[in-house]
Design a protein around this motif. Structure first.
Motif, short mmCIF file in Angstrom:
data_model
loop_
_atom_site.label_atom_id
_atom_site.label_comp_id
_atom_site.label_asym_id
_atom_site.label_seq_id
_atom_site.Cartn_x
_atom_site.Cartn_y
_atom_site.Cartn_z
N ILE A 74 0.85 -1.21 0.00
CA ILE A 74 0.00 0.00 0.00
C ILE A 74 0.88 1.25 0.00
O ILE A 74 0.64 2.19 -0.77
CB ILE A 74 -0.95 -0.01 1.23
CG1 ILE A 74 -2.00 -1.11 1.06
CG2 ILE A 74 -1.63 1.36 1.40
CD1 ILE A 74 -2.86 -1.34 2.29
N THR A 77 2.57 1.51 -3.56
CA THR A 77 1.64 1.81 -4.67
C THR A 77 0.97 3.18 -4.47
O THR A 77 0.62 3.83 -5.46
CB THR A 77 0.58 0.70 -4.83
OG1 THR A 77 -0.06 0.49 -3.56
CG2 THR A 77 1.19 -0.59 -5.33
N ASP A 78 0.82 3.61 -3.23
CA ASP A 78 0.32 4.98 -2.97
C ASP A 78 1.20 6.00 -3.68
O ASP A 78 0.72 6.99 -4.24
CB ASP A 78 0.36 5.29 -1.47
CG ASP A 78 -0.92 4.90 -0.76
OD1 ASP A 78 -1.85 4.44 -1.44
OD2 ASP A 78 -0.98 5.05 0.48
N ALA A 163 4.93 -4.59 -5.85
CA ALA A 163 4.34 -3.24 -5.85
C ALA A 163 4.94 -2.38 -6.95
O ALA A 163 4.23 -1.66 -7.65
CB ALA A 163 4.54 -2.59 -4.48
N SER A 169 -2.44 -0.98 -6.01
CA SER A 169 -2.44 -1.70 -4.73
C SER A 169 -3.23 -2.99 -4.80
O SER A 169 -2.73 -4.05 -4.40
CB SER A 169 -2.96 -0.79 -3.62
OG SER A 169 -4.26 -0.40 -3.89
#
Lengths: 256, 299
Positions: A74, A77-78, A163, A169
């Motif tokens: 997360i 990928t954020d 990722a 995500s």
């Protein structure tokens, strides 16, 4: 660099939710362990006896490592979704800097996992243990926790690679779980001979925290085909380096 | 001296060539406009300059040296969209940008004041309008007083006051001697604030140079004699003058022409009068950048 990563992490609610979930699930599972019944006998608080407690905790904790992997996916990928990796390069970071920062985050997550295991060990071993530990027993098998740390670092390296590869995500988390739970086990059982399958990534990482009582099982049903933790350790570290190295090459050679 | 040099810079996406062999130098202290319709290669050019796109060929040099993370820290840039962590406040986002730029955190206050967001600095960016995010991105670009500012469509999403503020800001930065590179598809914006302009179309450079020079060469003079006088007489007289170029017929028997550099409509009037022609109409028609631009991007 670490300070900048902390500025992003500390106000992020998702981080806290997953970390708390990890700790609560792990401690809850360990706490419930004493009521498990094996061969008609309740495990009871003997489960928490030093020094065997440490490898037991390390083994149980490894089931929850995937949560830390999902968190790292997360967080990476954020950066793609918010286009902040792109902005940081524009502002003067190199692609290497971006990955070093995320590696530092993964080390931080490993430390968190280790701290939770240590805290649980101290609590269950000293307070819930059946009897006072013998001299030296508390630290006797503590290296099992260090092996758990290396294992977690390896899983987080795999999570980081997926990722960076997928950049989204949902897809990266799905791929991560599918690889660990389905793809590699299938590959090992269906295609690869035993000589090779023991060197596959999650098999090597899994070998760092062997099933408690593995020695007894081995004497009863024969060798499991897993590497010994001491054999798996250098290979796990090499896999971790490869995962981060591939992530770097991917990030460096693709547009942001 | 130039701050940024592109040499044969090319970017391909599969079979599509987004930028073809761009060679261009951005002089120090200029306000350099990259002008072109959507998809002409402006953002690709800036993305390559700022290290977020990998070139298929050619080189980028900042300050006379190969582009690195360290050279990018001397540049403040807003590329395409404002990029922020939505769950963080405006101030927290600027703090991260200041860390990356390795600049003094005290410049945060000045940046927030400059873009008019000091009052709302504690609010999360997720609640900001596009215009506010755009202003915050300009504030982030200003952190550390960079030598060069790269602004890609900086007035996107801004209200008229915001647009005027950005123009004033660019002019103020230029007056301080800083170089500004600005991509836009808005001719008016380029015409109002830029000293130089490069026109891109379909990934190719069509023209580059000072804005004033390209406008001056594009000016035309429209002339007319008294009603009843044959237009041929005027055309013949104009053709005989060495500083008159590109004579074209206009409506109502009038004629237009371009003048060589250094010649004014007054000198043209004098020359015609010397030939016995008295003008009833003399008009300077400033050929707008829009006309020049449309002509440049004609296939």
């Amino acid at each position: 660099m670490l300070r900048t990563e902390l500025r992003k992490l500390l106000p992020y609610r998702t981080v806290w939710v997953i970390l708390v979930l990890f700790a609560v699930l792990f401690v809850g599972f360990v706490s419930a362990g004493s009521s498990f019944t094996v061969n008609g006998q309740r495990m009871g608080d003997t489960l928490y006896a030093f020094p065997e407690l440490w490898p037991r905790l390390a083994y149980v904790a490894h089931y929850f490592t995937l949560l830390l992997g999902i968190l790292l996916i997360i967080l990476i990928t954020d950066e793609f979704q918010f286009r902040t990796f792109r902005q940081q390069v524009i502002d003067g970071r190199s692609v290497g800097d971006l990955l070093v920062a995320k590696f530092a985050v993964s080390v931080g997550l490993v430390l968190f996992g280790v701290l939770v295991v240590l805290a649980a060990g101290v609590y269950f071993g000293l307070i819930r243990g059946a009897q006072a530990p013998a001299s030296g027993a508390v630290t006797a098998q503590l290296p099992a926790v260090a092996l758990y740390a290396v294992q977690t670092l390896g899983y987080l390296g795999l999570a980081a690679l997926l990722a960076v590869l997928v950049r989204r995500s949902g897809a990266a988390i799905l791929l991560f779980l599918l690889y660990v739970w389905v793809a590699e086990p299938l590959l090992r059982y269906l295609l690869l001979p035993d000589v090779i399958d023991q060197y596959m990534p999650t098999k090597v990482l899994g070998a760092l925290t062997p099933t408690p009582g593995q020695e007894m099982l081995t004497s009863m049903v024969g060798a499991s085909g897993d590497l010994l933790p001491s054999q798996a350790l250098p290979i796990a570290l090499a896999y971790t380096a490869v995962f981060w190295g591939l992530s770097y090459l991917l990030l460096r050679n693709r547009d942001l | 001296m130039s701050v940024l040099d592109f040499d044969n810079l090319t970017k391909r996406y599969g079979r599509t060539t987004a930028l073809r062999e761009l060679t261009l130098s951005i002089p120090e202290g200029s306000v350099y406009g990259l002008l072109g319709p959507n998809g002409s290669g402006k953002t690709t050019t800036l993305g390559l300059a700022l290290g977020v796109l990998q070139p298929s060929g050619g080189t980028v040099r900042w300050f006379g040296a190969p582009a690195t993370a360290a050279t990018r820290r001397r540049v403040g840039a807003l590329l395409e969209t404002p990029n922020f962590y939505p769950y963080l406040s405006a101030r927290q986002n600027l703090q991260i940008a200041a860390d990356v730029k390795q600049t003094d955190a005290r410049s945060l206050e000045a940046a927030l004041e400059t873009v008019g967001l000091a009052q709302r600095q504690r609010e999360p960016v997720s609640g900001f309008s596009l215009g506010m995010k755009q202003r915050l991105a300009i504030g982030a670009a200003l952190l550390g007083r960079p030598e060069v500012l790269v602004l890609d469509e900086p007035t996107n999403g801004l209200d008229p006051q915001g647009i005027a503020d950005v123009r004033a800001l660019v002019q103020r930065l230029a007056a301080e001697g800083r170089t500004v590179i600005m991509a836009s598809h808005l001719l008016d914006e380029i015409e109002k604030v830029c000293t130089h302009v490069a026109v891109l179309h379909q990934g190719q450079l069509r023209s580059a140079g000072p804005v004033a020079a390209s406008l001056a060469t594009a000016d035309r003079v429209v002339l007319g004699l008294a009603p009843g006088t044959a237009a041929d007489v005027l055309r013949a007289a104009l053709s005989s003058l060495p500083f008159v170029q590109d004579v074209r017929p206009e409506t109502d028997g009038r004629v237009s022409c371009a003048l060589a550099i250094g010649h004014s409509p007054a000198s043209l009037n004098q020359a015609l009068f010397a030939q016995g022609l008295a003008l009833a109409h003399l008009e300077m028609r400033h050929r707008r950048l829009e006309d020049q631009f449309l002509e440049l991007i004609k296939n």
